[in-house]
Design a protein around this motif. Sequence first.
Motif, short mmCIF file in Angstrom:
data_model
loop_
_atom_site.label_atom_id
_atom_site.label_comp_id
_atom_site.label_asym_id
_atom_site.label_seq_id
_atom_site.Cartn_x
_atom_site.Cartn_y
_atom_site.Cartn_z
N ALA A 71 1.82 -3.24 -7.69
CA ALA A 71 3.46 -2.99 -7.76
C ALA A 71 3.88 -4.00 -8.84
O ALA A 71 5.00 -3.27 -9.32
N ALA A 81 0.85 -1.12 -5.33
CA ALA A 81 1.46 -0.19 -5.56
C ALA A 81 1.54 1.13 -4.13
O ALA A 81 2.47 1.16 -3.30
N ILE A 82 0.30 1.34 -4.05
CA ILE A 82 0.13 2.11 -2.93
C ILE A 82 0.13 1.45 -1.59
O ILE A 82 -0.54 0.55 -1.32
N GLN A 83 0.80 1.96 -0.76
CA GLN A 83 1.08 1.48 0.76
C GLN A 83 1.90 0.09 0.64
O GLN A 83 2.42 -0.42 1.69
N GLY A 84 2.11 -0.60 -0.46
CA GLY A 84 3.18 -2.00 -0.81
C GLY A 84 2.37 -3.00 -0.11
O GLY A 84 3.32 -3.68 0.29
#
Lengths: 318, 318, 318, 318
Positions: free
Chosen positions: C298, C251-254
Amino acid sequence: MTEPCYDVAHLGHVELYSDRFDESLDFFTRVYGLTESGREGDSVYLRAYDDYEFHTLKLTRHHTTGVGHIAYRTSSAEALERRVKVIEEKGWGVGWTEGDLGHGRAYQFKSPDGHLFELYWDTREYVAPPEEKPALKNIAQRYHGRGASPRRLDHVNLLAADVSLIREFMTTALGSRVTEMIQLDNGRLGGCWFTINNKTYDLACSEDHTGSHGRFHHVTYACDQREDILRAADIFLENGVHIESGPHKHAIQGTFFLYVWEPAGNRVELANAGARLILRPDWKPVVWTEADRKKGQAWGMKTIETFHTHGTPPVAHK
Amino acid sequence: MTEPCYDVAHLGHVELYSDRFDESLDFFTRVYGLTESGREGDSVYLRAYDDYEFHTLKLTRHHTTGVGHIAYRTSSAEALERRVKVIEEKGWGVGWTEGDLGHGRAYQFKSPDGHLFELYWDTREYVAPPEEKPALKNIAQRYHGRGASPRRLDHVNLLAADVSLIREFMTTALGSRVTEMIQLDNGRLGGCWFTINNKTYDLACSEDHTGSHGRFHHVTYACDQREDILRAADIFLENGVHIESGPHKHAIQGTFFLYVWEPAGNRVELANAGARLILRPDWKPVVWTEADRKKGQAWGMKTIETFHTHGTPPVAHK
Amino acid sequence: MTEPCYDVAHLGHVELYSDRFDESLDFFTRVYGLTESGREGDSVYLRAYDDYEFHTLKLTRHHTTGVGHIAYRTSSAEALERRVKVIEEKGWGVGWTEGDLGHGRAYQFKSPDGHLFELYWDTREYVAPPEEKPALKNIAQRYHGRGASPRRLDHVNLLAADVSLIREFMTTALGSRVTEMIQLDNGRLGGCWFTINNKTYDLACSEDHTGSHGRFHHVTYACDQREDILRAADIFLENGVHIESGPHKHAIQGTFFLYVWEPAGNRVELANAGARLILRPDWKPVVWTEADRKKGQAWGMKTIETFHTHGTPPVAHK
Amino acid sequence: MTEPCYDVAHLGHVELYSDRFDESLDFFTRVYGLTESGREGDSVYLRAYDDYEFHTLKLTRHHTTGVGHIAYRTSSAEALERRVKVIEEKGWGVGWTEGDLGHGRAYQFKSPDGHLFELYWDTREYVAPPEEKPALKNIAQRYHGRGASPRRLDHVNLLAADVSLIREFMTTALGSRVTEMIQLDNGRLGGCWFTINNKTYDLACSEDHTGSHGRFHHVTYACDQREDILRAADIFLENGVHIESGPHKHAIQGTFFLYVWEPAGNRVELANAGARLILRPDWKPVVWTEADRKKGQAWGMKTIETFHTHGTPPVAHK
């Protein structure tokens, strides 16, 4: 060795029930990427872009969720008669129907767990209307790239109280082969994967621990590439679809998978088998033990708990 | 409609000749990524990691290049006898051989253009030695990721002076179905694609304009993903392999492809068909005209000239 | 707004300790796919095929695991002097070293949590020996496709008792920008992602709950495609490497990721950021709350517990 | 060595002219997958889903095709002033504008070949309306997967009579670095690739042999994966878009590419650079000779003739 049976050609279509019909239909068309080819009564007929028949999914408005029926197409008119004879002898038969928008007369019968099956030969070929004509003449319909956009129906997965009865049913009624299975320590079959052709499986069955019967686990369409599934994960995410598990690779069958729940709660999968096929005529079933299964999926991900408990329709709480 | 024939199960192996044997062997193992499973006489037996048989490619030291023989495995011992009977009646038969390292007795016969074929039932299953045991028990051998690393043998492509004779041969001798073909304006068949199972094709044949006979166009292994083929292109580039055409997508059959020449000059392909299969029992051949072919490959790339002229062995210059 | 600082160009290399040195080296070369460019003393110098410098990983035989030092290259000789001045003023400085096989003189300093850092300008460019010359002159070394075969060093992830001190350190000592961070409900920083250039991050730091200092979480190399990471998962599986988590999308930075433990226990990641870059000069940090983090990665996968507990060296049990 | 210049942050947007405006707009939104963020006068403002600014493409109804202007955003307000000073001293300046829907005041100037450029600092951040809010807060807009769906603007390619004049212009006016170039046997520059940041290039220029000035070669958006580009090829095919060349891999810069012509004839590219970045502060330009270029693209495909002749606006036939 008995020669293999070739009377049945392939899984034809699945009828799915929805008690949130409009939302389910929106999911299957706009998000999952199927195309509507017709509607009649409480049902909408849907298909993936390279399915050659009129439909492969019949979505029916119903008071609950779950599977309506599972249909296979035979290899010929004669093969249909041969299968019906075997099924009637086994006492699984229900009788003939006149078919629906998608195909002609069909013979209905029931699995020992109560799932309704259908065999048919006369089908309705999908003829693309002008706006759906593909650029290349060897696919059934143009590729839109709308939503997940799978290519074709792949398989269905059922729950049953006794998987070994389904094994007898599938191998006898249809002539399916067992490609892989889970042998539990208690001697029972935990799961079993069947194929009627060179696909690695077109139907799977897992043990239902709830005491219910005739329940549905999931239906799956096939994407061309694993990347299609990674991309679909983003589309599901953006559309608020419940992603249950994946993308990951199954240990059993080696399929790359992604499971979501459509709005009514039926589990739907996207899968990619790569170049894996069962071409070998004397294929020996691959047997997985409980010890094997404890290793999780192919790359070690533990199978999510709901995968073992969630089926449709849900089990009534008494 | 006559019921389809299921006597033959799948393409089994191809024997390829090389007049630069050591370089060819280095290409097929280190760069293309096959594994040697044995050697005898002038031949080395090779296989892709998920081929279930001992070998799918027999590479033989020879004074020239081209194809030695093409072998299909039947669906049963009885099916083999049935096929031999048909072949002998048609006058294509050569006779029985005792087999080789990779399989038991086989019946040899010749195509009208002179290509040597073989049918066999008794095979030698590949049993992975400890160092080749896969982590997952449903694949034949561990995946090394060495070189291009295809999963399994896919198809062979032959040249013939009269493709229509090959069509009669394949459909009669093996019971193959025609899935796609090129109909030239002069009434001749420009090319024809055949399958014996649910693969979209396992043998193709194109017209040879040189007046030669029994020539070879290419052999193909299947990769799981198109990305495997893009990656292989870099590996071929770094190893000085002649890349003839691709990666691109065929208009005919829709296959994603890459053609290279192994060091002796035999054309070798890597391909990915995505989820496309011929599941339909009453499939109708897709017919491509010369006008269709002028559009080039699927995404418009013109087919490179050598694709129409280069075959092995090369045509002698008189 | 203060103008951004461009004194530091990029993460240069990471020194990793191993107490199972031979196994670690075998992992990094044969399985992970780095190339050895030299060895001296207790260290082997390793690099990915498109790293332009002599090395990006210095693997050092040691009595424990963890990180030796983290080195960044400056944008110029003058920029190095400017940075040293700032660092000395802040009291983080250790002093100059003469460099090693891979670069010239370097200035060493310590993070508030005790991690050893290094800044250098004079580097040793990798010059490919003949057998490693690439086919295309714009990459540093030929692409072998051996093992996971990442393209280049991507980032390093550290553990620290107080992440906010690392934030002050990274932004002041190097001039790094914060691109994303986790703001805990208790007011502390749970994690922080930093970049010195257009990459989305080159260093990240998570809170260490063990009371230890100077520990290492993981080092990451970048692959060109997500498919490279799926393929690597199979290679890790076949080689008995412990796969901790993934492939999945953060989720963070994808970032698409895969975490494994090399034989000595240091966590190693493969990642792909797609086309995502931080081009915006006035980028505002993305702040994730605990509520956000409860949604998992994500696509919903829960972060595995060991990801929060396992660091190197392991915490001594007293 | 002079220290690198960091005054300019990134390519901001490109204005494209169309004399078939409605068809061009339909292509860019429905097929190429950009989103309209506003319209004013003869222009529609478009953006890719992860572009952080209001727009990256300004499509303007015009009597011909070609490029309106090319805009770069500076790193700060002060940096803008510094650049304007340099540009005015060189005599390239045109003057200030008040900006448009997408940004504030901007300084315009002209390349020696007549292309209009713009520098600006004050921009308009894209704020997603509720229906475009992404599921993850670190991307600018939700991912629809509609059409080709690239992530962000990547680069622009111009034609010029004398590429060496553009080299002087780009390196002086913007402070760009040359990453790769083509050195012709006649001593002229055949092409030159520039970057202002860590991207491998954001502007390229090729020699225009027609005697025209200020012409446009193509504009490019970046996809996350090569598979996105293969998928886009099918979408272009199904929508009757002229595919000029690709998908294939460039020898120069190693980019995976696909070129099409939008309905008005402007060339548009989709590209993927993998993990390749120019992180090295003292990067030395890669020089390609005519002999190098004769090898074709990375995997040997010959560059299609129109790539060297087709630019917009088309050259008037006198």
